[in-house]
Design a protein around this motif. Structure first.
Motif, PDB file in Angstrom:
ATOM      1  N   ASP A  61       0.824  -1.213   0.000  1.00  0.00           N
ATOM      2  CA  ASP A  61       0.000   0.000   0.000  1.00  0.00           C
ATOM      3  C   ASP A  61       0.857   1.262   0.000  1.00  0.00           C
ATOM      4  OD1 ASP A  61      -2.469   1.470   0.162  1.00  0.00           O
ATOM      5  OD2 ASP A  61      -2.006   1.840   2.285  1.00  0.00           O
ATOM      6  N   ARG A  62       1.906   1.279   0.808  1.00  0.00           N
ATOM      7  CA  ARG A  62       2.761   2.457   0.943  1.00  0.00           C
ATOM      8  C   ARG A  62       4.220   2.027   1.063  1.00  0.00           C
ATOM      9  NH1 ARG A  62      -1.315   4.483  -0.408  1.00  0.00           N
ATOM     10  NH2 ARG A  62      -2.420   6.287   0.473  1.00  0.00           N
ATOM     11  N   TYR A  63       5.098   3.059   0.992  1.00  0.00           N
ATOM     12  CA  TYR A  63       6.533   2.806   1.080  1.00  0.00           C
ATOM     13  C   TYR A  63       7.086   3.237   2.435  1.00  0.00           C
ATOM     14  CZ  TYR A  63       6.611   1.997  -3.962  1.00  0.00           C
ATOM     15  OH  TYR A  63       6.392   1.491  -5.223  1.00  0.00           O
ATOM     16  N   GLY A  64       8.066   2.490   2.909  1.00  0.00           N
ATOM     17  CA  GLY A  64       8.770   2.811   4.137  1.00  0.00           C
ATOM     18  C   GLY A  64      10.224   2.403   4.019  1.00  0.00           C
ATOM     19  N   VAL A  65      10.950   2.436   5.143  1.00  0.00           N
ATOM     20  CA  VAL A  65      12.380   2.123   5.139  1.00  0.00           C
ATOM     21  C   VAL A  65      12.686   1.097   6.235  1.00  0.00           C
ATOM     22  CG1 VAL A  65      14.724   3.050   5.369  1.00  0.00           C
ATOM     23  CG2 VAL A  65      12.937   4.444   4.309  1.00  0.00           C
TER      24      VAL A  65
ATOM     25  N   GLY B 254      16.355  -5.882   9.424  1.00  0.00           N
ATOM     26  CA  GLY B 254      14.929  -6.138   9.240  1.00  0.00           C
ATOM     27  C   GLY B 254      14.050  -5.292  10.120  1.00  0.00           C
ATOM     28  N   GLU B 255      14.640  -4.261  10.762  1.00  0.00           N
ATOM     29  CA  GLU B 255      13.870  -3.379  11.634  1.00  0.00           C
ATOM     30  C   GLU B 255      13.365  -2.176  10.844  1.00  0.00           C
ATOM     31  OE1 GLU B 255      16.382  -2.373  14.890  1.00  0.00           O
ATOM     32  OE2 GLU B 255      16.371  -4.404  15.737  1.00  0.00           O
ATOM     33  N   VAL B 256      12.143  -1.787  11.122  1.00  0.00           N
ATOM     34  CA  VAL B 256      11.538  -0.649  10.420  1.00  0.00           C
ATOM     35  C   VAL B 256      12.171   0.653  10.919  1.00  0.00           C
ATOM     36  CG1 VAL B 256       9.410   0.643  10.009  1.00  0.00           C
ATOM     37  CG2 VAL B 256       9.359  -1.857  10.036  1.00  0.00           C
ATOM     38  N   VAL B 257      12.743   1.399   9.998  1.00  0.00           N
ATOM     39  CA  VAL B 257      13.324   2.716  10.301  1.00  0.00           C
ATOM     40  C   VAL B 257      12.252   3.794  10.125  1.00  0.00           C
ATOM     41  CG1 VAL B 257      15.095   4.391   9.637  1.00  0.00           C
ATOM     42  CG2 VAL B 257      15.596   1.928   9.563  1.00  0.00           C
ATOM     43  N   ILE B 258      11.523   3.709   9.007  1.00  0.00           N
ATOM     44  CA  ILE B 258      10.400   4.605   8.730  1.00  0.00           C
ATOM     45  C   ILE B 258       9.226   3.729   8.330  1.00  0.00           C
ATOM     46  CG2 ILE B 258       9.511   6.464   7.261  1.00  0.00           C
ATOM     47  CD1 ILE B 258      12.403   7.389   6.853  1.00  0.00           C
ATOM     48  N   ARG B 259       8.128   3.835   9.046  1.00  0.00           N
ATOM     49  CA  ARG B 259       6.991   2.960   8.738  1.00  0.00           C
ATOM     50  C   ARG B 259       6.464   3.266   7.334  1.00  0.00           C
ATOM     51  NH1 ARG B 259       1.910   5.217   9.366  1.00  0.00           N
ATOM     52  NH2 ARG B 259       1.826   7.263  10.367  1.00  0.00           N
ATOM     53  N   ALA B 260       5.796   2.294   6.750  1.00  0.00           N
ATOM     54  CA  ALA B 260       5.274   2.443   5.388  1.00  0.00           C
ATOM     55  C   ALA B 260       4.063   3.368   5.385  1.00  0.00           C
ATOM     56  CB  ALA B 260       4.919   1.072   4.814  1.00  0.00           C
ATOM     57  N   LYS B 261       4.310   4.629   5.101  1.00  0.00           N
ATOM     58  CA  LYS B 261       3.211   5.596   5.110  1.00  0.00           C
ATOM     59  C   LYS B 261       3.250   6.547   3.913  1.00  0.00           C
ATOM     60  CE  LYS B 261       5.150   9.418   7.797  1.00  0.00           C
ATOM     61  NZ  LYS B 261       5.038  10.198   9.029  1.00  0.00           N
TER      62      LYS B 261
END
Length: 358
Positions: free
Chosen positions: A38-42, A47-54
Protein backbone atom coordinates in the motif's frame (compact mmCIF):
# COMPACT_ATOMS: atom_id res chain seq x y z
CA UNK A 1 1.08 -13.13 -0.57
CA UNK A 2 4.24 -11.57 -1.94
CA UNK A 3 7.29 -12.01 0.27
CA UNK A 4 10.63 -10.36 -0.48
CA UNK A 5 13.97 -10.31 1.32
CA UNK A 6 17.66 -9.56 0.80
CA UNK A 7 20.62 -11.87 0.18
CA UNK A 8 24.32 -11.10 -0.05
CA UNK A 9 26.68 -12.09 -2.89
CA UNK A 10 27.12 -15.51 -1.29
CA UNK A 11 23.40 -16.19 -1.34
CA UNK A 12 23.10 -15.77 2.44
CA UNK A 13 20.05 -13.99 3.81
CA UNK A 14 20.60 -10.45 5.04
CA UNK A 15 16.88 -9.99 5.60
CA UNK A 16 14.65 -13.01 5.35
CA UNK A 17 11.55 -12.80 3.12
CA UNK A 18 8.61 -11.31 5.01
CA UNK A 19 4.93 -10.75 4.33
CA UNK A 20 5.59 -7.15 5.36
CA UNK A 21 7.82 -6.72 2.31
CA UNK A 22 5.94 -6.99 -1.00
CA UNK A 23 8.70 -5.30 -2.95
CA UNK A 24 12.08 -3.62 -2.51
CA UNK A 25 12.59 -0.37 -4.36
CA UNK A 26 16.17 0.66 -3.60
CA UNK A 27 19.13 -0.14 -1.32
CA UNK A 28 21.63 2.34 0.12
CA UNK A 29 23.71 2.99 3.27
CA UNK A 30 22.60 -0.19 5.07
CA UNK A 31 18.93 0.56 4.49
CA UNK A 32 16.34 -0.25 1.85
CA UNK A 33 13.01 1.16 0.77
CA UNK A 34 10.25 -1.42 0.97
CA UNK A 35 6.65 -1.58 -0.24
CA UNK A 36 4.05 -3.21 2.03
CA UNK A 37 1.39 -3.47 -0.68
CA UNK A 38 0.00 0.00 0.00
CA UNK A 39 2.76 2.46 0.94
CA UNK A 40 6.53 2.81 1.08
CA UNK A 41 8.77 2.81 4.14
CA UNK A 42 12.38 2.12 5.14
CA UNK A 43 14.02 -0.89 6.84
CA UNK A 44 17.61 -1.54 7.87
CA UNK A 45 19.63 -4.69 7.21
CA UNK A 46 18.48 -6.09 10.57
CA UNK A 47 14.93 -6.14 9.24
CA UNK A 48 13.87 -3.38 11.63
CA UNK A 49 11.54 -0.65 10.42
CA UNK A 50 13.32 2.72 10.30
CA UNK A 51 10.40 4.60 8.73
CA UNK A 52 6.99 2.96 8.74
CA UNK A 53 5.27 2.44 5.39
CA UNK A 54 3.21 5.60 5.11
CA UNK A 55 4.44 7.34 1.95
CA UNK A 56 3.03 6.86 -1.53
CA UNK A 57 6.37 7.99 -3.02
CA UNK A 58 9.73 7.59 -1.30
CA UNK A 59 13.31 7.51 -2.57
CA UNK A 60 16.85 8.13 -1.39
CA UNK A 61 17.98 11.72 -1.85
CA UNK A 62 21.57 10.65 -2.59
CA UNK A 63 22.62 12.19 0.74
CA UNK A 64 23.26 9.98 3.78
CA UNK A 65 20.16 9.65 5.95
CA UNK A 66 17.94 11.82 3.73
CA UNK A 67 14.93 10.89 1.60
CA UNK A 68 12.47 12.63 -0.71
CA UNK A 69 8.93 11.71 0.34
CA UNK A 70 5.44 12.41 -0.91
CA UNK A 71 2.51 11.77 1.41
CA UNK A 72 -1.03 10.97 0.36
CA UNK A 73 -2.51 14.02 1.99
CA UNK A 74 -3.91 17.39 0.92
CA UNK A 75 -0.38 18.56 0.15
CA UNK A 76 0.87 16.35 -2.64
CA UNK A 77 4.36 17.78 -3.13
CA UNK A 78 7.72 16.31 -2.10
CA UNK A 79 9.34 17.05 1.27
CA UNK A 80 12.83 16.25 2.51
CA UNK A 81 12.86 13.86 5.50
CA UNK A 82 15.60 12.18 7.53
CA UNK A 83 15.94 8.60 8.82
CA UNK A 84 14.10 9.61 12.01
CA UNK A 85 11.08 10.41 9.81
CA UNK A 86 11.43 14.10 10.64
CA UNK A 87 10.42 16.62 7.97
CA UNK A 88 13.42 18.79 7.10
CA UNK A 89 12.12 21.11 4.37
CA UNK A 90 9.60 23.78 5.31
CA UNK A 91 7.51 23.44 2.16
CA UNK A 92 6.41 20.97 -0.47
CA UNK A 93 8.10 20.97 -3.88
CA UNK A 94 6.45 20.14 -7.20
CA UNK A 95 9.38 17.96 -8.24
CA UNK A 96 12.86 17.14 -6.93
CA UNK A 97 16.27 15.93 -8.07
CA UNK A 98 18.83 14.02 -5.98
CA UNK A 99 21.66 15.79 -4.20
CA UNK A 100 24.83 16.32 -6.22
CA UNK A 101 27.44 17.53 -3.77
CA UNK A 102 25.95 20.00 -1.33
CA UNK A 103 22.81 20.93 -3.25
CA UNK A 104 19.71 19.46 -4.87
CA UNK A 105 17.60 21.07 -7.58
CA UNK A 106 13.91 21.29 -6.66
CA UNK A 107 10.92 22.65 -8.57
CA UNK A 108 9.45 25.50 -6.55
CA UNK A 109 6.63 26.37 -8.98
CA UNK A 110 5.41 25.34 -12.41
CA UNK A 111 8.29 26.90 -14.35
CA UNK A 112 10.91 27.64 -11.72
CA UNK A 113 13.67 25.54 -10.14
CA UNK A 114 15.85 26.49 -7.17
CA UNK A 115 18.71 24.82 -5.29
CA UNK A 116 18.39 23.69 -1.67
CA UNK A 117 20.89 22.43 0.90
CA UNK A 118 20.49 19.33 3.10
CA UNK A 119 18.16 21.33 5.35
CA UNK A 120 15.80 22.07 2.45
CA UNK A 121 16.75 25.76 2.51
CA UNK A 122 16.77 27.85 -0.67
CA UNK A 123 20.36 28.79 -1.38
CA UNK A 124 19.37 31.87 -3.41
CA UNK A 125 21.64 30.78 -6.22
CA UNK A 126 20.90 32.90 -9.29
CA UNK A 127 19.57 30.49 -11.90
CA UNK A 128 17.81 30.72 -15.23
CA UNK A 129 16.27 27.24 -15.24
CA UNK A 130 12.59 26.46 -15.63
CA UNK A 131 12.76 22.74 -16.43
CA UNK A 132 15.16 19.88 -15.62
CA UNK A 133 15.12 16.32 -16.93
CA UNK A 134 17.22 13.74 -15.08
CA UNK A 135 17.56 10.65 -17.27
CA UNK A 136 18.89 7.19 -16.45
CA UNK A 137 22.29 7.86 -18.02
CA UNK A 138 23.19 10.31 -15.28
CA UNK A 139 22.95 13.29 -17.61
CA UNK A 140 20.68 16.21 -16.87
CA UNK A 141 18.92 18.40 -19.40
CA UNK A 142 17.76 21.87 -18.41
CA UNK A 143 15.71 24.48 -20.21
CA UNK A 144 16.71 28.10 -19.73
CA UNK A 145 14.61 30.37 -17.59
CA UNK A 146 16.11 33.38 -19.33
CA UNK A 147 13.61 36.23 -19.30
CA UNK A 148 14.18 39.19 -21.61
CA UNK A 149 12.62 42.09 -19.71
CA UNK A 150 13.03 44.57 -22.54
CA UNK A 151 11.29 42.25 -24.99
CA UNK A 152 8.47 41.71 -22.49
CA UNK A 153 7.98 45.46 -21.92
CA UNK A 154 7.98 46.05 -25.68
CA UNK A 155 5.28 43.41 -26.12
CA UNK A 156 3.09 45.29 -23.63
CA UNK A 157 3.18 48.29 -26.01
CA UNK A 158 2.59 50.84 -23.24
CA UNK A 159 1.16 54.09 -24.68
CA UNK A 160 0.02 57.34 -23.01
CA UNK A 161 -3.60 56.12 -22.85
CA UNK A 162 -3.33 52.34 -22.69
CA UNK A 163 -1.39 49.17 -23.54
CA UNK A 164 -1.59 45.88 -25.45
CA UNK A 165 -3.53 47.68 -28.19
CA UNK A 166 -6.26 48.81 -25.78
CA UNK A 167 -6.91 52.44 -24.86
CA UNK A 168 -9.38 54.54 -22.90
CA UNK A 169 -11.08 55.99 -25.99
CA UNK A 170 -12.25 52.55 -27.21
CA UNK A 171 -15.75 51.22 -26.61
CA UNK A 172 -16.44 47.76 -25.22
CA UNK A 173 -16.86 46.11 -28.61
CA UNK A 174 -13.50 47.40 -29.85
CA UNK A 175 -11.81 46.39 -26.59
CA UNK A 176 -13.12 42.83 -26.83
CA UNK A 177 -12.13 42.60 -30.50
CA UNK A 178 -8.62 43.83 -29.63
CA UNK A 179 -8.22 41.34 -26.79
CA UNK A 180 -9.43 38.59 -29.12
CA UNK A 181 -6.47 39.30 -31.42
CA UNK A 182 -3.89 38.74 -28.66
CA UNK A 183 -2.33 35.29 -28.84
CA UNK A 184 -3.82 32.91 -26.31
CA UNK A 185 -6.79 35.10 -25.39
CA UNK A 186 -10.10 33.32 -24.82
CA UNK A 187 -13.02 35.73 -24.88
CA UNK A 188 -16.42 35.81 -26.55
CA UNK A 189 -17.31 38.62 -28.96
CA UNK A 190 -21.07 37.99 -28.62
CA UNK A 191 -22.84 40.77 -26.67
CA UNK A 192 -25.27 38.21 -25.21
CA UNK A 193 -22.33 36.58 -23.37
CA UNK A 194 -21.60 39.83 -21.52
CA UNK A 195 -25.00 40.83 -20.15
CA UNK A 196 -24.96 42.45 -16.70
CA UNK A 197 -21.19 42.88 -16.86
CA UNK A 198 -19.32 46.10 -16.13
CA UNK A 199 -15.83 44.78 -16.71
CA UNK A 200 -13.96 42.82 -19.38
CA UNK A 201 -11.19 40.42 -18.33
CA UNK A 202 -8.99 37.78 -19.93
CA UNK A 203 -5.98 35.67 -18.93
CA UNK A 204 -3.03 35.94 -21.32
CA UNK A 205 0.50 34.59 -21.71
CA UNK A 206 3.08 37.08 -22.95
CA UNK A 207 6.68 35.90 -23.39
CA UNK A 208 5.73 32.92 -21.18
CA UNK A 209 4.64 35.30 -18.41
CA UNK A 210 1.12 34.92 -16.97
CA UNK A 211 -0.85 38.19 -17.07
CA UNK A 212 -4.45 39.31 -16.68
CA UNK A 213 -5.85 42.18 -18.76
CA UNK A 214 -9.03 43.87 -17.57
CA UNK A 215 -11.10 46.98 -18.25
CA UNK A 216 -13.88 48.36 -16.11
CA UNK A 217 -16.88 50.57 -16.86
CA UNK A 218 -19.17 52.70 -14.73
CA UNK A 219 -22.19 50.73 -15.91
CA UNK A 220 -23.14 47.60 -17.85
CA UNK A 221 -21.61 47.83 -21.31
CA UNK A 222 -24.27 45.73 -23.06
CA UNK A 223 -27.93 46.71 -23.47
CA UNK A 224 -30.90 44.61 -24.56
CA UNK A 225 -32.69 45.06 -27.87
CA UNK A 226 -36.37 45.18 -27.04
CA UNK A 227 -39.45 45.08 -29.22
CA UNK A 228 -43.13 45.65 -28.43
CA UNK A 229 -45.65 43.05 -29.54
CA UNK A 230 -49.45 43.01 -29.35
CA UNK A 231 -50.96 39.55 -29.18
CA UNK A 232 -54.27 38.23 -30.50
CA UNK A 233 -56.13 39.35 -27.40
CA UNK A 234 -54.83 42.91 -27.62
CA UNK A 235 -52.32 42.51 -24.81
CA UNK A 236 -49.13 44.48 -25.46
CA UNK A 237 -45.85 43.29 -24.00
CA UNK A 238 -42.11 43.90 -24.45
CA UNK A 239 -39.61 41.16 -25.18
CA UNK A 240 -35.83 41.04 -25.56
CA UNK A 241 -34.79 39.98 -29.05
CA UNK A 242 -31.03 40.45 -28.73
CA UNK A 243 -28.22 42.53 -27.24
CA UNK A 244 -25.95 45.34 -28.41
CA UNK A 245 -22.78 46.92 -27.11
CA UNK A 246 -23.17 50.42 -25.71
CA UNK A 247 -20.95 53.15 -27.08
CA UNK A 248 -19.25 53.90 -23.77
CA UNK A 249 -15.61 54.08 -22.71
CA UNK A 250 -13.90 52.34 -19.76
CA UNK A 251 -12.87 54.21 -16.64
CA UNK A 252 -9.62 52.23 -16.41
CA UNK A 253 -7.52 49.55 -18.09
CA UNK A 254 -5.47 47.27 -15.83
CA UNK A 255 -2.77 44.68 -16.34
CA UNK A 256 -1.69 42.26 -13.60
CA UNK A 257 1.69 40.56 -14.19
CA UNK A 258 1.75 37.56 -11.88
CA UNK A 259 4.77 36.34 -9.93
CA UNK A 260 4.73 32.93 -11.57
CA UNK A 261 7.05 30.97 -13.84
CA UNK A 262 9.67 33.10 -15.57
CA UNK A 263 8.66 36.31 -13.77
CA UNK A 264 10.04 34.99 -10.47
CA UNK A 265 13.22 36.90 -9.71
CA UNK A 266 12.40 39.64 -12.22
CA UNK A 267 9.63 41.53 -10.40
CA UNK A 268 11.77 44.54 -9.45
CA UNK A 269 13.24 44.82 -12.93
CA UNK A 270 9.82 44.72 -14.59
CA UNK A 271 8.54 47.32 -12.10
CA UNK A 272 11.42 49.74 -12.63
CA UNK A 273 11.11 49.55 -16.42
CA UNK A 274 7.36 50.19 -16.29
CA UNK A 275 7.95 53.12 -13.92
CA UNK A 276 10.54 54.51 -16.31
CA UNK A 277 8.18 54.02 -19.28
CA UNK A 278 5.17 55.75 -17.72
CA UNK A 279 7.15 58.64 -16.25
CA UNK A 280 8.05 59.67 -19.79
CA UNK A 281 4.36 60.31 -20.56
CA UNK A 282 3.60 63.06 -18.07
CA UNK A 283 4.03 64.59 -14.62
CA UNK A 284 5.12 62.42 -11.69
CA UNK A 285 2.73 62.93 -8.77
CA UNK A 286 4.15 60.31 -6.39
CA UNK A 287 7.03 57.87 -6.62
CA UNK A 288 9.11 55.35 -4.72
CA UNK A 289 11.23 52.41 -5.88
CA UNK A 290 8.22 50.08 -6.18
CA UNK A 291 5.42 52.40 -7.31
CA UNK A 292 4.63 55.55 -9.25
CA UNK A 293 1.64 57.75 -10.00
CA UNK A 294 1.90 59.79 -13.21
CA UNK A 295 -0.56 62.37 -14.51
CA UNK A 296 -0.90 62.16 -18.29
CA UNK A 297 -3.33 64.86 -19.43
CA UNK A 298 -6.78 63.82 -18.15
CA UNK A 299 -5.55 60.28 -17.45
CA UNK A 300 -3.50 58.84 -14.58
CA UNK A 301 -0.99 55.99 -14.72
CA UNK A 302 -0.39 53.86 -11.64
CA UNK A 303 2.38 51.23 -11.43
CA UNK A 304 2.96 49.13 -8.31
CA UNK A 305 4.80 45.98 -7.23
CA UNK A 306 2.71 44.15 -4.61
CA UNK A 307 5.26 41.38 -4.14
CA UNK A 308 3.05 38.76 -5.78
CA UNK A 309 2.12 40.79 -8.87
CA UNK A 310 3.16 43.89 -10.78
CA UNK A 311 0.23 46.13 -11.73
CA UNK A 312 0.01 48.81 -14.37
CA UNK A 313 -3.25 50.74 -14.46
CA UNK A 314 -4.27 53.59 -16.75
CA UNK A 315 -7.52 55.42 -16.25
CA UNK A 316 -9.63 58.21 -14.85
CA UNK A 317 -8.05 58.06 -11.42
CA UNK A 318 -7.78 60.64 -8.66
CA UNK A 319 -4.00 60.65 -8.24
CA UNK A 320 -4.17 62.25 -4.79
CA UNK A 321 -6.23 59.33 -3.43
CA UNK A 322 -3.69 56.68 -4.42
CA UNK A 323 -1.45 55.72 -1.47
CA UNK A 324 1.89 54.25 -2.60
CA UNK A 325 3.64 54.21 0.79
CA UNK A 326 2.74 50.56 1.38
CA UNK A 327 4.87 49.51 -1.61
CA UNK A 328 8.06 51.23 -0.43
CA UNK A 329 9.70 48.12 1.08
CA UNK A 330 8.02 45.41 -0.99
CA UNK A 331 10.02 42.29 -1.90
CA UNK A 332 9.03 39.07 -3.67
CA UNK A 333 8.10 37.66 -0.26
CA UNK A 334 5.53 40.43 0.27
CA UNK A 335 1.85 40.30 -0.54
CA UNK A 336 0.40 43.81 -0.46
CA UNK A 337 -3.16 44.31 -1.64
CA UNK A 338 -3.83 46.61 -4.60
CA UNK A 339 -7.24 48.27 -4.46
CA UNK A 340 -7.78 51.62 -6.14
CA UNK A 341 -11.57 51.55 -6.54
CA UNK A 342 -11.87 54.55 -4.23
CA UNK A 343 -9.54 56.47 -6.51
CA UNK A 344 -11.63 56.05 -9.68
CA UNK A 345 -12.97 59.40 -10.89
CA UNK A 346 -15.72 58.94 -13.46
CA UNK A 347 -16.51 62.63 -13.91
CA UNK A 348 -14.32 62.69 -17.01
CA UNK A 349 -16.54 60.24 -18.87
CA UNK A 350 -19.09 61.72 -21.23
CA UNK A 351 -21.13 58.72 -22.25
CA UNK A 352 -22.99 58.61 -25.53
CA UNK A 353 -26.43 57.11 -24.99
CA UNK A 354 -26.38 54.89 -28.07
CA UNK A 355 -25.73 51.26 -28.82
CA UNK A 356 -23.60 49.63 -31.45
CA UNK A 357 -25.28 47.18 -33.81
CA UNK A 358 -23.73 43.75 -34.11
Amino acid sequence: TRRKGLIDENGEYIVKPSSKIHNIKDIKDGMFIFYDGDRYGVMDFKGEVVIRAKYRTLHFANKKGLFWAREDRDKSGFVLINDLDETISKEDFYNVQDFHGSYAAVQESENNWIFVNDKGEDQKIKTDIYHIIDDNTGDQIFHSQYFDTNSFINKLDVQPNGFLGLNLTMNAQNIINSIKKIEGAVISTEPSDHTYESYIESDLTINKAEVVISTSFDEYFVSPIESTTTDYYGYTYTETTGYNYKNINPNKISLEIKREGLIIGHMSEVTSKLIEKTKAFGKVVKENKNAVVVQVGSYTYFVANSGQSVYIICGHLDAKNIDISQYEDVTEDSDVSVDIENAIDSTYNDYVDTTIAR
